[in-house]
Design an enzyme around this catalytic site. Sequence first.
Site, PDB file in Angstrom:
ATOM      1  N   HIS A   1       0.833  -1.204   0.000  1.00 49.86           N
ATOM      2  CA  HIS A   1       0.000   0.000   0.000  1.00 49.86           C
ATOM      3  C   HIS A   1       0.870   1.256   0.000  1.00 49.86           C
ATOM      4  O   HIS A   1       0.574   2.221  -0.709  1.00 49.86           O
ATOM      5  CB  HIS A   1      -0.915   0.005   1.223  1.00 49.86           C
ATOM      6  CG  HIS A   1      -1.945  -1.077   1.199  1.00 49.86           C
ATOM      7  ND1 HIS A   1      -3.264  -0.854   0.886  1.00 49.86           N
ATOM      8  CD2 HIS A   1      -1.848  -2.408   1.436  1.00 49.86           C
ATOM      9  CE1 HIS A   1      -3.942  -1.999   0.926  1.00 49.86           C
ATOM     10  NE2 HIS A   1      -3.092  -2.959   1.267  1.00 49.86           N
TER      11      HIS A   1
ATOM     12  N   ASP B   1      -6.605   5.398   1.134  1.00 46.42           N
ATOM     13  CA  ASP B   1      -6.396   4.002   0.782  1.00 46.42           C
ATOM     14  C   ASP B   1      -7.728   3.285   0.617  1.00 46.42           C
ATOM     15  O   ASP B   1      -8.736   3.620   1.254  1.00 46.42           O
ATOM     16  CB  ASP B   1      -5.567   3.327   1.881  1.00 46.42           C
ATOM     17  CG  ASP B   1      -5.147   1.925   1.515  1.00 46.42           C
ATOM     18  OD1 ASP B   1      -4.119   1.781   0.833  1.00 46.42           O
ATOM     19  OD2 ASP B   1      -5.845   0.963   1.903  1.00 46.42           O
TER      20      ASP B   1
END
Length: 464
Positions: A18, A115
């Site tokens: 990520h 995210d």
Amino acid sequence: MSASDAHVALLPSAGMGHLTPFLRLAALLAHNNVRVTLITTHPTVSLAESQLLSRFRSSLPQVNLLDFHLLPLDPATVNSSDPFWLRFEAIRRSSHLLSPLILSLQPPLSAFVLDMTLISPVIPVTRALSLPSFIFFTSSVRMLSFFSYLPTSSFAGDDDDLLCIPGIPPIPRSSIPPLLLVPDSLFAKIFFQDSAHLSKLDGVLINSFKGLEPETIEAINGVENLRKLLPPFFDIGPFTPCEFEKVDTGNSVDSPLKWLDEQPEDSVVYVSFGSRTALKRDQIREIGEGLVRSGCRFLWVVKDKPVDREEEEEVEELVGHGLIAKLKKKGLVAKTWVDQREILSHRSVGGFVSHCGWNSVIEAAWYGVRILAWPQHGDQRINAEVVERSGLGLWEKKWGWGQEVKGEEIGDRIRDMMNDESLKKSAAQLRDAAREAVGDGGTSKVAFQRLMGEWQKKMSATAV
């Protein structure tokens, strides 16, 4: 009004899978004169994340780094023991603390990019502040279509059953992440909560390109049943690896790059299962036997703990002293973080045994390195479908989730990959398509310019 007027905040989640693409996005925005604030949590779960952030800070001092202090999380309240998923949940439970941080920023934010694991808790915060919000979906477009469509379906059945999504090839039940089929798992909870809020976003950014996923991108742009589930879609990849990712190995004789320099062109198989995949000891040794049987040169990164800070044993203990002696005749075995960008770009590397984490797939496509797909968890079987359909690599579907694979099979499949000239050619064609996508007039470049235009319109509307 230009891109230089925009101020965008980025909020990544835990794990290199990520963090790395978020930092590449931050660099892309900064190089296009966008003011960027990166919101980070401390301490990081892994040492690799901490070191990457340090190099990023040194390389791009113009990016504002803002610390986000999280509330403590009692693991007993969460149905998960995965340290990265525990951090996802800690960020989600602390999301209401973002408001004062956002309001403290000057000039005021033009947009907020979060995210994909943080949608449902962060959307109320950005809506209350009338702040346009976008997600960065750190996986494939095929996974995004699944993420958007599954909550609207009644899919359940045997492994041979298919989830039929309009406009794209069906997804077999065997490719669905196993934890998603465990209703009370943290993974399932986050997945279903967040997918239900997709329509409340102002846009979805994704690190992919039309040459790699043509059918799915066309479906998302053109099939009404998918389009109505998603806000505006921006396929702005592939993100090119950045200088701040370079790991200084010094002049060590054990440097992977020094060893690669001594190998013939297109002769080395790179074996890595990413930053979070810890294999069992028996499977590690079967991989070693497979590499010996393949007869190929190789660079193998070994990992037996999900978090690198917990790695203690030497590589000889993991692989076995007898097997190490055999392996050293043809390859190099490493147990430290390596710069995958430099390895995949090296002239001697011709193949990649990969778990199919999305960053690894994109990097292999960028450098034209063919893949032997061996998914381990999460989105990786769906990503492996992309690898196979695009011609980037081979996928042995019978290697199921967590199933031990014997060395003889591994060696055979590695030879198949390295001897497949048509695969080598199609991987090279994808490399050319990736570069065309981000060049002037390319599909990704156009999508990025469209994104900049969207931000400018939203800024103008807010100013009025």
